[in-house]
Design a protein around this motif. Structure first.
Motif, PDB file in Angstrom:
ATOM      1  N   ASP A 139       0.826  -1.217   0.000  1.00 29.92           N
ATOM      2  CA  ASP A 139       0.000   0.000   0.000  1.00 29.92           C
ATOM      3  C   ASP A 139       0.859   1.264   0.000  1.00 29.92           C
ATOM      4  O   ASP A 139       0.555   2.259   0.668  1.00 29.92           O
ATOM      5  CB  ASP A 139      -0.951   0.015   1.205  1.00 29.92           C
ATOM      6  CG  ASP A 139      -1.950  -1.134   1.174  1.00 29.92           C
ATOM      7  OD1 ASP A 139      -2.342  -1.537   0.058  1.00 29.92           O
ATOM      8  OD2 ASP A 139      -2.311  -1.622   2.254  1.00 29.92           O
ATOM      9  N   GLY A 140       1.929   1.223  -0.755  1.00 29.47           N
ATOM     10  CA  GLY A 140       2.777   2.405  -0.900  1.00 29.47           C
ATOM     11  C   GLY A 140       3.681   2.675   0.284  1.00 29.47           C
ATOM     12  O   GLY A 140       4.360   3.710   0.308  1.00 29.47           O
ATOM     13  N   MET A 141       3.714   1.798   1.256  1.00 29.75           N
ATOM     14  CA  MET A 141       4.580   1.987   2.419  1.00 29.75           C
ATOM     15  C   MET A 141       5.578   0.838   2.506  1.00 29.75           C
ATOM     16  O   MET A 141       5.307  -0.277   2.053  1.00 29.75           O
ATOM     17  CB  MET A 141       3.762   2.060   3.709  1.00 29.75           C
ATOM     18  CG  MET A 141       2.903   3.318   3.809  1.00 29.75           C
ATOM     19  SD  MET A 141       2.102   3.555   5.418  1.00 29.75           S
ATOM     20  CE  MET A 141       0.892   2.234   5.389  1.00 29.75           C
ATOM     21  N   ALA A 142       6.753   1.123   3.108  1.00 32.59           N
ATOM     22  CA  ALA A 142       7.812   0.131   3.224  1.00 32.59           C
ATOM     23  C   ALA A 142       7.748  -0.543   4.581  1.00 32.59           C
ATOM     24  O   ALA A 142       7.506   0.108   5.612  1.00 32.59           O
ATOM     25  CB  ALA A 142       9.173   0.794   3.031  1.00 32.59           C
ATOM     26  N   TYR A 143       7.984  -1.868   4.575  1.00 34.07           N
ATOM     27  CA  TYR A 143       7.997  -2.655   5.807  1.00 34.07           C
ATOM     28  C   TYR A 143       9.207  -3.585   5.786  1.00 34.07           C
ATOM     29  O   TYR A 143       9.701  -3.973   4.714  1.00 34.07           O
ATOM     30  CB  TYR A 143       6.739  -3.517   5.928  1.00 34.07           C
ATOM     31  CG  TYR A 143       5.447  -2.763   6.029  1.00 34.07           C
ATOM     32  CD1 TYR A 143       4.858  -2.520   7.272  1.00 34.07           C
ATOM     33  CD2 TYR A 143       4.793  -2.320   4.886  1.00 34.07           C
ATOM     34  CE1 TYR A 143       3.650  -1.842   7.369  1.00 34.07           C
ATOM     35  CE2 TYR A 143       3.589  -1.625   4.967  1.00 34.07           C
ATOM     36  CZ  TYR A 143       3.025  -1.389   6.220  1.00 34.07           C
ATOM     37  OH  TYR A 143       1.827  -0.711   6.305  1.00 34.07           O
ATOM     38  N   MET A 178       8.125   1.338   7.992  1.00 37.41           N
ATOM     39  CA  MET A 178       9.416   2.022   8.171  1.00 37.41           C
ATOM     40  C   MET A 178       9.194   3.531   8.178  1.00 37.41           C
ATOM     41  O   MET A 178       8.380   4.061   7.408  1.00 37.41           O
ATOM     42  CB  MET A 178      10.387   1.656   7.049  1.00 37.41           C
ATOM     43  CG  MET A 178      10.700   0.169   6.962  1.00 37.41           C
ATOM     44  SD  MET A 178      11.928  -0.219   5.685  1.00 37.41           S
ATOM     45  CE  MET A 178      13.414   0.376   6.460  1.00 37.41           C
ATOM     46  N   GLN A 179       9.901   4.195   9.074  1.00 37.35           N
ATOM     47  CA  GLN A 179       9.820   5.653   9.134  1.00 37.35           C
ATOM     48  C   GLN A 179      10.536   6.255   7.926  1.00 37.35           C
ATOM     49  O   GLN A 179      11.576   5.762   7.506  1.00 37.35           O
ATOM     50  CB  GLN A 179      10.478   6.152  10.422  1.00 37.35           C
ATOM     51  CG  GLN A 179      10.456   7.650  10.612  1.00 37.35           C
ATOM     52  CD  GLN A 179       9.040   8.185  10.742  1.00 37.35           C
ATOM     53  OE1 GLN A 179       8.485   8.724   9.801  1.00 37.35           O
ATOM     54  NE2 GLN A 179       8.440   8.006  11.908  1.00 37.35           N
ATOM     55  N   VAL A 180       9.983   7.320   7.361  1.00 36.29           N
ATOM     56  CA  VAL A 180      10.570   7.999   6.205  1.00 36.29           C
ATOM     57  C   VAL A 180      11.079   9.373   6.652  1.00 36.29           C
ATOM     58  O   VAL A 180      10.324  10.178   7.203  1.00 36.29           O
ATOM     59  CB  VAL A 180       9.548   8.156   5.056  1.00 36.29           C
ATOM     60  CG1 VAL A 180      10.154   8.986   3.916  1.00 36.29           C
ATOM     61  CG2 VAL A 180       9.124   6.783   4.548  1.00 36.29           C
ATOM     62  N   VAL A 181      12.364   9.622   6.418  1.00 35.30           N
ATOM     63  CA  VAL A 181      12.999  10.904   6.755  1.00 35.30           C
ATOM     64  C   VAL A 181      13.579  11.481   5.464  1.00 35.30           C
ATOM     65  O   VAL A 181      14.423  10.850   4.814  1.00 35.30           O
ATOM     66  CB  VAL A 181      14.114  10.725   7.804  1.00 35.30           C
ATOM     67  CG1 VAL A 181      14.728  12.076   8.150  1.00 35.30           C
ATOM     68  CG2 VAL A 181      13.573  10.037   9.049  1.00 35.30           C
ATOM     69  N   VAL A 182      13.107  12.654   5.069  1.00 31.76           N
ATOM     70  CA  VAL A 182      13.576  13.297   3.837  1.00 31.76           C
ATOM     71  C   VAL A 182      14.317  14.578   4.201  1.00 31.76           C
ATOM     72  O   VAL A 182      13.727  15.504   4.773  1.00 31.76           O
ATOM     73  CB  VAL A 182      12.403  13.611   2.881  1.00 31.76           C
ATOM     74  CG1 VAL A 182      12.929  14.306   1.620  1.00 31.76           C
ATOM     75  CG2 VAL A 182      11.651  12.340   2.522  1.00 31.76           C
ATOM     76  N   ASP A 183      15.616  14.610   3.890  1.00 28.28           N
ATOM     77  CA  ASP A 183      16.455  15.783   4.193  1.00 28.28           C
ATOM     78  C   ASP A 183      16.303  16.230   5.645  1.00 28.28           C
ATOM     79  O   ASP A 183      16.246  17.420   5.951  1.00 28.28           O
ATOM     80  CB  ASP A 183      16.132  16.954   3.258  1.00 28.28           C
ATOM     81  CG  ASP A 183      16.620  16.708   1.839  1.00 28.28           C
ATOM     82  OD1 ASP A 183      17.487  15.837   1.657  1.00 28.28           O
ATOM     83  OD2 ASP A 183      16.130  17.383   0.917  1.00 28.28           O
ATOM     84  N   PRO A 239       5.479   7.289   7.163  1.00 26.30           N
ATOM     85  CA  PRO A 239       5.606   6.178   6.203  1.00 26.30           C
ATOM     86  C   PRO A 239       4.779   6.362   4.934  1.00 26.30           C
ATOM     87  O   PRO A 239       5.183   5.926   3.857  1.00 26.30           O
ATOM     88  CB  PRO A 239       5.113   4.970   7.003  1.00 26.30           C
ATOM     89  CG  PRO A 239       5.259   5.364   8.433  1.00 26.30           C
ATOM     90  CD  PRO A 239       5.024   6.824   8.486  1.00 26.30           C
ATOM     91  N   GLU A 240       3.640   7.033   5.056  1.00 27.75           N
ATOM     92  CA  GLU A 240       2.749   7.145   3.916  1.00 27.75           C
ATOM     93  C   GLU A 240       3.226   8.103   2.839  1.00 27.75           C
ATOM     94  O   GLU A 240       2.646   8.162   1.742  1.00 27.75           O
ATOM     95  CB  GLU A 240       1.343   7.565   4.406  1.00 27.75           C
ATOM     96  CG  GLU A 240       1.267   8.977   4.980  1.00 27.75           C
ATOM     97  CD  GLU A 240       1.670   9.065   6.445  1.00 27.75           C
ATOM     98  OE1 GLU A 240       1.484  10.130   7.040  1.00 27.75           O
ATOM     99  OE2 GLU A 240       2.164   8.041   6.974  1.00 27.75           O
TER     100      GLU A 240
END
Length: 903
Positions: free
Chosen positions: A733-737, A752-757, A763-764
């Motif tokens: 569903d577009g999220m990483a696990y 998984m937590q998403v951190v951008v810059d 995650p979404e």
């Protein structure tokens, strides 16, 4: 003001103390201004004692730092932190150390890893307090660093200059050869010429049968562009190339001769001493001779340079005349220079410094004597006034003697003030009482064998001959492998007593302190005729134009800042927590004040420590912003010692480099590769970080997997592109696990937590990120890598760095109320390794080819003034050279060079 005396100069060549200054308000103001400057702007000086004058890749630069107050030369207690930097020839800081100071003393070292190129470097040292007064006050020394370990190319460049209608034309003849001296023929070379970092020329060429290549360019802005560099890359074969850089110290071969009337001006009818300085296009002094003529071509005075192109002559100028200096250079060429214009009226302050006990002063003026008008002479050293005199203008010339015992050793500034209290003449002189530390070194034997134990005894006495406590640094060198001229050195005496108080470049500063003679005393006086005083300008002091104090003395490590609401209002009573994310583990918390400010003081952490700062408002909500206090980094300006740049680095130190290469080959042969040498054969290029500008709290590239932009070229959706690229990572569903977390929670799988810059997007948001903007994706799967993110990293973390990523990696704000911070912590100095050949565990088969035999930055003399030093010789034979520098608690400094023989 009772410590200042009025002294009347008499025409009978004497001076008499009349009393204290009590009612001279203009003079009181001048002295008050000087005293204010002295008290509010105390000056620090830094000296570094380096173990060697030059180095090679694979070496260590060992140094001891002495930080003193300028006024009395005593160890400074003002600053507690020192910065020491290694700067390359592009004015880029390659290594920076932050070192704690204890009573003005510290030491450290630089490891010269193979990521550095050969070339000219600078060692710069300063305290934060010193930044208030300009970079010219810093310790700044130029050194050469060669490369023998990975280097396969030797070069030699020679410059020739011609005039061109477009400007100054330069022809660089470059020769390339291998380490055996065989020419590198028919090799492709690309080159790039820069002047003051402006691109002038790019091109390619082929070396001829002798390995020669010619590069020609024109400087069409010679008044703007003064110097630069030629960067070349020679292609050795299909896989290997070598970068070679050459300083361009000038774009013409024109020499310059400057003239400096004693005390400032040539004045009509007054006999004046005139200093001159002749320098070549490379900035170094040259020998000249010549004569002075007037406008009627009458020959008036002859002169000849002495040391470093400097000299002096006498002249009685007339305001109605013009004067020309006719210069003859060593090559026989001649050139005429006009002397400075003659003023119709004014003052000349002449000083003779040849007498052992007294300064001979002569004041001459064209001014007409007026009743009750007085002129003033003030003599000061390092901001402290030692002598004040006033005299009525009853005569146009008067003389006096001032006892030298009034003044400390060092530069003395004599300033003459008119009746209107304006500075009208100034003269610098050097006072030398020879009140240095008496340092003696003695060996237990007249000569030694290779690898034999050496016992040296250090004995120190103060200037009065009494045993003294002191702190010393000592370097023992194999002189046959590290030859150098003692006059070229930057020593504790030449630096603290001379260079640190003068503007500009000083050629061979230690020449004036090594084996002092009458000639050198005279030549030092000539130097002070031609060199500018740097401490302050009178026009600023007299108009209350003092330096702006931007920086306070640093006494400890701290983390401080401000917490605000999203709209910028201060958060009062908010809680701020500081905890280390690496290095020594600790956690601290505090409360913000009425201005929203917080501070963590008296911290101790090393230079690898990373922090996470968390802030909450008074209601324990995280919707706040954290603004850290930051001291901007010190800029790197142009090298003032550019004249010391070595054009042909490897050629100039070839014997040293051959020894380094042999040493490395032997270590490799026995499986003992130098700790910092990573490659067998290195392409001479500087390394790049695998991941740039990453916000990864573990450090850039410290991840379980890294996906780079070139792996995502044909992707349209980042989430889909990650599928199958990393073991154990799946997309749903577009999220990483991570597969291990699919059932690890009562609420279901943990994404998984998403951190951008550095920003936590959740995650979404993975599929929202434009894949074409992504530079790298770092995947944190293991607990070791994701633990630093706490509960946020429970399901793993994806660190995404975009091509627009912020280039300041010192601190990043992830989301409101939390940020990472990596300040520069303390560097911990390493201990110099000295083999013990009495230990049977030492592998005696490995040849000992060390150049620095022994280094100890912390030699302390006891109450008897003695200290014992023990070490073992290497396999080198010949003379070994011991160099000791140090200081005692009263600010007396000293240097000693001692040699012993090894057979």
């Amino acid at each position: 003001m009772k410590k200042y005396f009025i002294i009347i100069f008499s025409i009978l060549f004497s001076a008499t103390i009349l009393g204290f200054i009590i009612d001279d308000e203009p003079l009181k103001k001048i002295l008050t201004q000087i005293e204010k400057y002295r008290l509010q702007y105390p000056q620090e000086k830094v000296h570094l004692h380096l173990d060697k004058p030059y180095y090679a890749i694979g070496d260590n630069i060992w140094f001891k730092a002495y930080v003193v107050n300028a006024e009395k030369n005593e160890l400074s207690t003002l600053s507690r932190i020192l910065y020491v930097e290694l700067i390359n020839d592009k004015d880029s800081i390659k290594k920076s150390l932050k070192i704690p100071l204890e009573l003005g003393l510290t030491w450290g070292d630089f490891t010269l890893s193979d990521s550095l190129r050969e070339g000219n470097y600078r060692i710069r040292a300063y305290t934060t307090w010193m930044r208030n007064f300009g970079e010219e006050y810093f310790f700044d020394k130029t050194i050469t660093i060669g490369n023998s370990i990975s280097n396969t190319v030797l070069t030699q460049v020679d410059y020739s200059y011609t005039k061109d209608p477009r400007g100054q034309k330069v022809l660089a003849k470059i020769n390339y050869s291998d380490m055996a001296g065989q020419p590198l023929a028919n090799k492709e070379v690309s080159y790039h010429v820069e002047l003051d970092f402006r691109s002038i020329l790019k091109g390619k060429g082929i070396t001829d049968a002798m390995g020669n290549l010619q590069v020609s360019f024109v400087n069409n802005q010679p008044f703007v562009l003064k110097s630069g560099r030629i960067s070349t890359t020679i292609r050795l074969d299909d896989k290997n190339s070598a970068n070679k850089n050459f300083p361009v110290k000038s774009t013409s071969n024109e020499s310059v001769v400057q003239f400096f009337p004693e005390s400032g001006d040539l004045v009509n009818g007054i006999s004046s001493r005139i200093g001159f300085k002749a320098v070549n296009s490379d900035g170094l002094g040259i020998n000249v001779s010549g004569y002075i003529s007037n406008q009627n071509n009458v020959r008036l005075a002859d002169f000849k340079s002495e040391h470093a192109g400097m000299g002096h002559f006498r002249l009685i100028p007339e305001a109605t005349d013009n004067y020309t200096a006719h210069i003859t250079f060593e090559d026989g060429s001649e050139k005429a220079y006009p002397l400075p214009k003659v003023k119709a009226s004014g003052y000349v302050l002449s000083v003779s410094n040849t007498d052992m006990d007294d300064l001979k002063i002569r004041v001459s003026t064209t001014e007409t004597a007026k009743p009750d008008e007085e002129i003033t002479l003030i003599a000061q050293s390092n901001g402290q006034v030692h002598f004040v005199s006033k005299n009525k203008l009853t005569s146009k010339t008067f003389n006096a003697s001032i006892p030298k015992k009034r003044f400390p050793t060092g530069i003395l500034q004599l300033t003459l003030f008119s009746a209107q209290n304006e500075p009208v003449a100034e003269r610098l002189v050097f006072i030398n009482h020879s009140d240095f530390l008496q340092i003696d070194l003695s060996a237990d034997k007249p000569e030694y064998k290779k690898r034999e134990k050496v016992k040296l005894t250090l004995e120190t006495k103060d200037p009065e001959g009494k045993p003294t406590l002191g702190s010393f640094s000592i370097a023992i060198l194999d002189e046959s492998k590290v030859p150098f001229n003692e006059a070229d050195e930057t020593t504790i005496m030449s630096n603290l007593l001379l260079s640190s108080d003068l503007k500009g470049f000083i050629e061979q500063p230690n020449y004036y302190f090594d084996e002092i003679s009458e000639d050198k005393i005279r030549q030092l006086d000539i130097l002070l005729l031609t060199q500018g005083w740097r401490r302050f300008e009178w026009k600023n002091i007299l108009t209350d134009n003092y330096p702006t104090l931007v920086y306070q003395p640093e006494t400890n490590l701290q983390v401080s800042g401000k917490v605000t609401t999203i709209t910028g209002k201060p958060v009062i009573g908010g809680k701020v927590t500081l905890f280390s994310a690496s290095g020594d583990v600790f956690m601290l918390d505090t409360i913000t004040n009425v201005n929203g400010e917080f501070r963590f003081d008296n911290l101790i952490f090393n230079d690898s420590t990373k922090f996470v700062i968390q802030a909450r408002n008074e209601k324990d909500r995280k919707n706040v912003e954290i603004l850290l206090d930051r001291i901007p980094p010190q800029l790197v300006t142009k090298n003032k010692n550019e004249a010391m740049l070595e054009v042909n680095v490897n050629r100039s130190m070839l014997p040293y480099l051959k020894n380094s290469r042999t040493q490395f080959d032997e270590l490799r042969r026995y499986g003992v590769i130098g700790r910092n040498i990573l490659l067998d054969e290195v392409k001479i290029v500087e390394r790049k970080q695998e991941v740039k500008y990453s916000s990864n709290l573990n450090g850039p590239g410290r991840a379980d997997a890294i996906i780079k932009a070139d792996q995502l070229q044909n992707c349209f959706d980042l989430a889909i592109c990650l599928q199958g690229r990393v073991a154990g990572l799946i997309i749903r569903d577009g999220m990483a696990y991570l597969m291990r977390n699919m059932g690890s929670s009562f609420r279901g799988p943990v994404p998984m937590q998403v951190v951008v810059d550095g920003a936590f997007l959740g995650p979404e948001f993975l599929s929202v990120v434009n894949v074409q903007d992504v530079e790298t994706v770092e995947v944190l799967k293991s607990g070791a890598n994701s633990a630093i993110y706490g509960s946020m990293g429970g399901g793993g973390v994806l660190i995404i760095t975009t091509k627009r990523g912020d280039n300041n990696n010192n601190y990043r704000s992830f989301s409101p109320g939390i940020m990472s911070y990596k300040p520069q912590g303390f560097f911990k100095a390493r201990e110099f390794y000295s083999p013990n050949y009495e230990d049977p565990a030492i592998n005696a088969k490995i040849p000992d080819l060390r150049t620095t035999i022994y280094w100890n930055p912390n030699v302390i003399s006891d109450t008897t003034g003695k200290a014992n030093i023990e070490f073992f010789n290497s396999d080198g034979t010949g003379n070994y050279k011991a160099i000791v520098e140090g200081i005692n608690i009263n600010g007396s400094i000293g240097r000693k060079v001692f040699r012993y023989s090894v057979k």
